[in-house]
Design a protein around this motif. Structure first.
Motif, PDB file in Angstrom:
ATOM      1  N   CYS A  30       0.849  -1.220   0.000  1.00 31.49           N
ATOM      2  CA  CYS A  30       0.000   0.000   0.000  1.00 31.49           C
ATOM      3  C   CYS A  30       0.870   1.251   0.000  1.00 31.49           C
ATOM      4  O   CYS A  30       0.612   2.199  -0.756  1.00 31.49           O
ATOM      5  N   ALA A  31       1.886   1.266   0.876  1.00 31.63           N
ATOM      6  CA  ALA A  31       2.751   2.450   0.981  1.00 31.63           C
ATOM      7  C   ALA A  31       3.453   2.703  -0.338  1.00 31.63           C
ATOM      8  O   ALA A  31       3.560   3.849  -0.803  1.00 31.63           O
ATOM      9  N   ARG A  32       3.929   1.616  -0.989  1.00 29.59           N
ATOM     10  CA  ARG A  32       4.636   1.781  -2.268  1.00 29.59           C
ATOM     11  C   ARG A  32       3.703   2.414  -3.308  1.00 29.59           C
ATOM     12  O   ARG A  32       4.091   3.290  -4.060  1.00 29.59           O
ATOM     13  N   TYR A  43       8.063  11.817   1.864  1.00 32.14           N
ATOM     14  CA  TYR A  43       7.983  11.754   3.332  1.00 32.14           C
ATOM     15  C   TYR A  43       6.956  12.787   3.804  1.00 32.14           C
ATOM     16  O   TYR A  43       7.048  13.964   3.459  1.00 32.14           O
ATOM     17  N   ARG A  44       5.979  12.344   4.595  1.00 34.99           N
ATOM     18  CA  ARG A  44       4.915  13.249   5.052  1.00 34.99           C
ATOM     19  C   ARG A  44       4.869  13.251   6.571  1.00 34.99           C
ATOM     20  O   ARG A  44       4.248  12.372   7.190  1.00 34.99           O
ATOM     21  N   PRO A  45       5.560  14.219   7.196  1.00 35.84           N
ATOM     22  CA  PRO A  45       5.654  14.239   8.652  1.00 35.84           C
ATOM     23  C   PRO A  45       4.295  14.329   9.347  1.00 35.84           C
ATOM     24  O   PRO A  45       4.100  13.743  10.413  1.00 35.84           O
ATOM     25  N   GLU A  46       3.356  15.063   8.732  1.00 39.16           N
ATOM     26  CA  GLU A  46       2.047  15.227   9.382  1.00 39.16           C
ATOM     27  C   GLU A  46       1.299  13.902   9.427  1.00 39.16           C
ATOM     28  O   GLU A  46       0.667  13.555  10.425  1.00 39.16           O
ATOM     29  N   ARG A  47       1.415  13.119   8.346  1.00 39.49           N
ATOM     30  CA  ARG A  47       0.742  11.812   8.307  1.00 39.49           C
ATOM     31  C   ARG A  47       1.415  10.846   9.318  1.00 39.49           C
ATOM     32  O   ARG A  47       0.749  10.129  10.042  1.00 39.49           O
ATOM     33  N   GLU A  48       2.736  10.870   9.383  1.00 38.20           N
ATOM     34  CA  GLU A  48       3.444   9.975  10.307  1.00 38.20           C
ATOM     35  C   GLU A  48       3.069  10.300  11.759  1.00 38.20           C
ATOM     36  O   GLU A  48       2.865   9.395  12.573  1.00 38.20           O
ATOM     37  N   ALA A  49       2.972  11.595  12.072  1.00 32.52           N
ATOM     38  CA  ALA A  49       2.590  11.978  13.443  1.00 32.52           C
ATOM     39  C   ALA A  49       1.187  11.469  13.756  1.00 32.52           C
ATOM     40  O   ALA A  49       0.921  10.962  14.855  1.00 32.52           O
ATOM     41  N   GLN A  50       0.286  11.573  12.762  1.00 35.29           N
ATOM     42  CA  GLN A  50      -1.095  11.102  12.989  1.00 35.29           C
ATOM     43  C   GLN A  50      -1.123   9.588  13.214  1.00 35.29           C
ATOM     44  O   GLN A  50      -1.842   9.106  14.087  1.00 35.29           O
ATOM     45  N   VAL A  51      -0.342   8.855  12.429  1.00 33.42           N
ATOM     46  CA  VAL A  51      -0.309   7.386  12.580  1.00 33.42           C
ATOM     47  C   VAL A  51       0.172   7.034  13.994  1.00 33.42           C
ATOM     48  O   VAL A  51      -0.449   6.223  14.690  1.00 33.42           O
ATOM     49  N   LEU A  52       1.247   7.669  14.433  1.00 32.95           N
ATOM     50  CA  LEU A  52       1.811   7.345  15.752  1.00 32.95           C
ATOM     51  C   LEU A  52       0.862   7.720  16.887  1.00 32.95           C
ATOM     52  O   LEU A  52       0.691   6.968  17.848  1.00 32.95           O
ATOM     53  N   CYS A  79       8.382   1.071   5.470  1.00 31.80           N
ATOM     54  CA  CYS A  79       7.415   1.317   4.385  1.00 31.80           C
ATOM     55  C   CYS A  79       7.844   2.520   3.545  1.00 31.80           C
ATOM     56  O   CYS A  79       7.801   2.480   2.315  1.00 31.80           O
ATOM     57  N   LEU A  80       8.252   3.589   4.221  1.00 34.24           N
ATOM     58  CA  LEU A  80       8.692   4.792   3.516  1.00 34.24           C
ATOM     59  C   LEU A  80       9.890   4.480   2.613  1.00 34.24           C
ATOM     60  O   LEU A  80       9.994   4.977   1.490  1.00 34.24           O
ATOM     61  N   ALA A  81      10.789   3.605   3.101  1.00 33.51           N
ATOM     62  CA  ALA A  81      11.982   3.263   2.315  1.00 33.51           C
ATOM     63  C   ALA A  81      11.604   2.555   1.009  1.00 33.51           C
ATOM     64  O   ALA A  81      12.357   2.606   0.034  1.00 33.51           O
TER      65      ALA A  81
HETATM   66  C1  LIG Z   1       2.463   5.787   3.007  1.00 34.08           C
HETATM   67  C2  LIG Z   1       2.763   7.082   3.016  1.00 34.08           C
HETATM   68  O1  LIG Z   1       4.103   7.561   2.891  1.00 34.08           O
HETATM   69  C3  LIG Z   1       5.021   7.629   3.961  1.00 34.08           C
HETATM   70  C4  LIG Z   1       4.879   6.452   4.822  1.00 34.08           C
HETATM   71  C5  LIG Z   1       3.932   6.439   5.836  1.00 34.08           C
HETATM   72  C6  LIG Z   1       3.503   5.154   6.485  1.00 34.08           C
HETATM   73  O2  LIG Z   1       4.211   4.160   6.335  1.00 34.08           O
HETATM   74  O3  LIG Z   1       2.425   5.142   7.120  1.00 34.08           O
HETATM   75  C7  LIG Z   1       3.367   7.662   6.239  1.00 34.08           C
HETATM   76  C8  LIG Z   1       3.733   8.850   5.679  1.00 34.08           C
HETATM   77  C9  LIG Z   1       4.792   8.959   4.665  1.00 34.08           C
HETATM   78  O4  LIG Z   1       5.979   9.433   5.243  1.00 34.08           O
HETATM   79  C10 LIG Z   1       1.716   8.135   3.140  1.00 34.08           C
HETATM   80  O5  LIG Z   1       1.990   9.301   2.832  1.00 34.08           O
HETATM   81  O6  LIG Z   1       0.588   7.790   3.504  1.00 34.08           O
END
Ligand SMILES: C=C(O[C@@H]1C=C(C(=O)O)C=C[C@H]1O)C(=O)O
Length: 356
Positions: A30-32, A43-52, A79-81
C-alpha cells in the motif's frame, strides 16, 4: 511447567507471526502505491505523526505505549523506504545525541550521514545531497543553540519536524569498577551537567573536556584506565560497560532538535507548531504591537527568543513558535497581521509537535 501448554502457546505465536508478516507485506505494498500516486515530497511528517498518535491512543495493552510507538516507528520507516530511500544527516560523530534524535524521528531505514558541523548539515540539505537534516535548537538546562538560530535565518530551508530527546548521561569504561577509573573524558557541557555526581563519586581524578561525547567514548575504548560520560548509543558503539547510569544532575534534561528540509509539513496534523523569525521597529510599544495579533486570534506562543541581528549594534531578531499550522485559520490570520506590523518576517515552517 506444563510442556503441552508451552508447545501450544509457541505454535500460536508462530501462527500470529505469520499473520503479522502477511499484514506488514500488505502495508508495504500500500505504501509503495501511495508513493507512486504522490506529488511533491514522499515523506509526510504530518501523516506519520497522525499514525503514531492514533496507534498510541488505540493501544489496548499489555504492551506499553513506548514499545508500540517504537514498533510502529520502525514499520513506517521500512514502508517509507519502499517509496524512497532517504538520506538523513545529523551533527556527528556517530554515537552522539543528535544521531539518537535522528533515529528516534526517522526509525532505522534511512541512510544516516554524520557531518562535522551544524553549518554543514544546512549546506548539504540546501545543496540537495541530503534529504533531511537533524540539528539541536535548544536544551532545557543549557538554553538555546545560537548557531542553529542564525542558520535558520540565513538559509532558505524549512522546518518539517521537531524531536524531543531526554538526555541521559552514563559513565562508561573498559575498567571493571569506579575504583579503577583514573580520568574522565567528555564534552564540556556533559561534564557540567554531571558536576554534582562527579564531585561525589570521582572527586580526585581529572575531568578532560573533548570535542564530543562520542570522541570521549572512542578515547575510553583505547584506554582501560579512562572512563567517558556519554549516551547509551556511544557505549554500544565503542563496546564500553556502563559503570553508572543516569548520572546527570537534572533528571528532566531534554534537548529539542529540528528536522530541516526543502519543505515543511504540507498540511496540519491536528497538533502542530509554526516557527518564524521577525524584527520589530525600534520604538516604544513595538514588541507589544507586534505580538498583539496572536492574542487577538487566540494563538498560543510556545517560544519567544531574541538574538542579536548581525546587521547592526543593539538590533535584535525574535524567534517565535506558535501552536497550530500556518493553514489553520486563526494562525493564518494572526500571521498576516503580524507580517504587516513587523519590519521583517520569515516563516520557518509548520510541522507536527513532537509525537513522543
Ligand atoms: C504511506 C505514506 O508515505 C510515507 C509512509 C507512511 C507510512 O508508512 O504510514 C506515512 C507517511 C509517509 O511518510 C503516506 O503518505 O501515507
Amino acid at each position: 511447567m506444563d510442556e503441552s501448554e508451552l508447545l501450544a502457546l509457541r505454535r500460536r505465536i508462530d501462527a500470529i507471526d505469520e499473520e503479522i508478516l502477511k499484514l506488514l507485506s500488505e502495508r508495504g505494498r500500500c505504501a509503495r502505491r501511495v508513493g507512486e500516486l504522490k506529488q511533491g515530497a514522499i515523506y509526510r511528517p504530518e501523516r506519520e505523526a497522525q499514525v503514531l498518535r492514533r496507534i498510541a491512543a488505540l493501544n489496548p495493552g499489555p504492551l506499553p505505549e513506548s514499545a508500540v510507538r517504537t514498533i510502529f516507528r520502525e514499520i513506517m520507516s521500512a514502508c517509507l523506504a519502499l517509496e524512497q530511500p532517504l538520506k538523513v544527516a545529523y551533527l556527528g560523530p556517530a554515537g552522539t545525541f543528535s544521531e539518537a534524535a535522528a533515529r528516534k524521528h526517522f526509525g532505522s531505514a534511512p541512510q544516516f550521514v554524520s557531518l562535522a558541523s551544524i553549518d554543514e548539515v544546512f549546506r548539504e540539505v540546501e545543496a540537495g545531497n541530503i534529504d533531511y537534516g537533524v540539528v539541536p535548537i535548544e536544551n532545557s538546562v543549557e538554553g538555546m543553540v545560537g548557531v542553529t538560530h542564525d542558520l535558520l535565518l540565513l538559509h532558505p530551508l524549512q522546518i518539517c519536524g521537531e524531536v524531543m530527546l531526554r538526555i541521559h548521561q552514563h559513565l562508561m569504561s573498559l575498567a571493571p569498577s569506579l575504583a579503577a577509573v583514573k580520568r574522565v573524558y567528555s564534552h564540556a557541557q556533559s561534564l557540567a551537567q554531571c558536576h554534582e555526581w562527579l564531585s561525589r563519586h570521582l572527586p580526585d581524578v581529572p575531568y578532560v573536556p573533548v570535542a564530543s561525547n562520542a570522541e570521549a567514548a572512542r578515547l575510553a575504548a583505547q584506554d582501560p584506565d579512562a572512563a567517558a560520560i556519554a549516551g547509551e548509543a556511544a557505549a554500544e558503539r565503542y563496546g564500553l560497560t556502563v559503570l553508572a547510569a543516569n548520572i546527570e544532575d537534572d533528571p528532566n534534561n531534554t534537548t529539542r532538535f529540528l528536522v530541516i528540509a526543502k519543505h515543511d509539513a504540507a498540511g496540519p496534523s491536528g497538533r502542530d507548531k509554526t516557527s518564524l523569525v521577525c524584527s520589530a521597529p525600534n520604538k516604544p510599544g513595538a514588541m507589544h504591537r507586534l505580538l498583539e495579533p496572536l492574542a487577538h486570534y487566540g494563538v498560543s506562543m510556545t517560544k519567544l527568543q531574541s538574538r542579536p541581528a548581525k546587521s547592526g549594534l543593539w538590533e535584535y531578531v525574535f524567534y517565535i513558535d506558535v501552536e497550530g499550522h500556518r493553514l489553520d485559520e486563526p494562525v493564518r490570520q494572526a500571521l498576516a497581521a503580524l507580517e504587516e506590523r513587523a519590519t521583517f518576517l520569515k516563516l520557518l515552517g509548520s510541522y507536527p509537535a513532537a509525537a513522543w
